[in-house]
Write a protein that holds these residues in place. Structure first.
Motif, PDB file in Angstrom:
ATOM      1  N   THR A  60       0.840  -1.188   0.000  1.00 18.22           N
ATOM      2  CA  THR A  60       0.000   0.000   0.000  1.00 18.22           C
ATOM      3  C   THR A  60       0.878   1.242   0.000  1.00 18.22           C
ATOM      4  O   THR A  60       1.958   1.234   0.589  1.00 18.22           O
ATOM      5  N   THR A  89      -2.950  -5.530   0.146  1.00 19.56           N
ATOM      6  CA  THR A  89      -3.056  -5.168   1.556  1.00 19.56           C
ATOM      7  C   THR A  89      -4.019  -4.015   1.790  1.00 19.56           C
ATOM      8  O   THR A  89      -4.161  -3.549   2.921  1.00 19.56           O
ATOM      9  N   SER A  90      -4.677  -3.559   0.742  1.00 18.65           N
ATOM     10  CA  SER A  90      -5.683  -2.507   0.889  1.00 18.65           C
ATOM     11  C   SER A  90      -6.640  -2.564  -0.295  1.00 18.65           C
ATOM     12  O   SER A  90      -6.283  -3.055  -1.381  1.00 18.65           O
ATOM     13  N   SER A  91      -7.835  -2.063  -0.081  1.00 14.08           N
ATOM     14  CA  SER A  91      -8.819  -2.028  -1.170  1.00 14.08           C
ATOM     15  C   SER A  91      -8.353  -1.103  -2.284  1.00 14.08           C
ATOM     16  O   SER A  91      -8.628  -1.343  -3.470  1.00 14.08           O
ATOM     17  N   ARG A  92      -7.609  -0.062  -1.925  1.00  9.58           N
ATOM     18  CA  ARG A  92      -7.107   0.886  -2.928  1.00  9.58           C
ATOM     19  C   ARG A  92      -6.169   0.189  -3.906  1.00  9.58           C
ATOM     20  O   ARG A  92      -6.291   0.345  -5.128  1.00  9.58           O
ATOM     21  N   ALA A  98      -2.263   0.761   7.380  1.00  9.31           N
ATOM     22  CA  ALA A  98      -2.579  -0.576   6.857  1.00  9.31           C
ATOM     23  C   ALA A  98      -1.591  -1.621   7.350  1.00  9.31           C
ATOM     24  O   ALA A  98      -1.503  -2.706   6.781  1.00  9.31           O
ATOM     25  N   THR A 112      -8.938   2.311  10.919  1.00  8.65           N
ATOM     26  CA  THR A 112      -8.260   1.390  10.011  1.00  8.65           C
ATOM     27  C   THR A 112      -9.296   0.611   9.205  1.00  8.65           C
ATOM     28  O   THR A 112     -10.507   0.741   9.411  1.00  8.65           O
ATOM     29  N   HIS A 113      -8.812  -0.234   8.307  1.00  8.92           N
ATOM     30  CA  HIS A 113      -9.677  -1.130   7.542  1.00  8.92           C
ATOM     31  C   HIS A 113     -10.534  -1.984   8.477  1.00  8.92           C
ATOM     32  O   HIS A 113     -11.670  -2.328   8.156  1.00  8.92           O
TER      33      HIS A 113
END
Length: 229
Positions: free
Chosen positions: A28, A55-58, A102, A170-171
């Motif tokens: 990320t 490790t992230s939706s982005r 993240a 956080t997520h």
């Protein structure tokens, strides 16, 4: 060169480590953004068959939009290589991550990978960790108790706030408490202490983990092999 150019140089060099058939861990952050673009170009030009775990939706959304198939961590039996950024890397190749909040997901992917590469610009290479605040992810229930314990230990905790002055989530919908320590003299001792604190889900110390660091410098890209003392 500008910092963004150094990041892009490092990311493009790291993309060369990707091989056909790999399952990749994709981190990320701003440097990883350049990495995903570079990997996607190789997938298109060289017809590589790879899949990623983000490790992230982005990162997942960016990779999928560029034609890289993505999988959930639960749905793969291994990860061949994880490539991610870092906020600080010391002379012993120990690191701090979590500037993007993240770090829990990043550590889960990294520790399930056979090999780890960090991509950074030269400003992230330091003699000692700590100038960059160390993130901890803390569950909301009892978080003030955790904060007071960290404060009593002299770790200078601060809840991370967003632009509206509200606590960053956080997520996992937890809070981030950053430790403003300036100099972490004994990272492993601090790691053990934080690991033992109930209420801290994870922290941003990434120790004894990385295999190679790809650094963008004013003199070009350097690929370093981790050595620890």
């Amino acid at each position: 060169m500008e910092q963004s150019e150094l990041k892009k140089m490092a990311a493009e060099r790291a993309a060369e480590f990707v091989e056909d058939g790999m399952t990749l861990g994709l981190g990320t952050g701003s440097t990883v953004f350049f990495l995903v673009e570079a990997i996607a170009k190789r997938v298109k030009d060289e017809h590589l068959h790879i899949q990623g775990v983000a490790t992230s939706s982005r990162t997942a959304e960016q990779a999928e939009s560029l034609g890289i198939p993505m999988r959930d961590l639960n749905d793969v039996d291994h990860i061949d290589l994880c490539i991610d950024g870092a906020d600080e890397i010391d002379a012993n190749f120990q690191g701090i991550k979590g500037g993007g909040a993240a770090h829990t997901l990043e550590k889960m992917v990294a520790t399930n990978s056979r090999r780890n590469i960090w991509i950074v610009d030269e400003s992230k290479m330091v003699d000692h960790l700590g100038k960059f605040p160390l993130p901890t992810e803390v569950i909301p229930f009892g978080c003030e108790q955790v904060f007071r314990k960290l404060e009593a230990e002299g770790l200078h905790p601060h809840f991370r706030l967003n632009a509206d002055g509200k606590r960053v989530l956080t997520h996992n919908k937890n809070y981030v408490i950053d430790l403003h320590m300036s100099n972490i003299k004994h990272p492993h001792i601090l790691k053990n202490y934080l690991d033992a604190q109930v209420g801290i889900l994870e922290h941003g110390l990434f120790l004894d983990l990385v295999d190679n660091v790809v650094v963008g410098t004013q003199d070009g890209v350097k690929v370093l092999t981790a050595t620890r003392h």
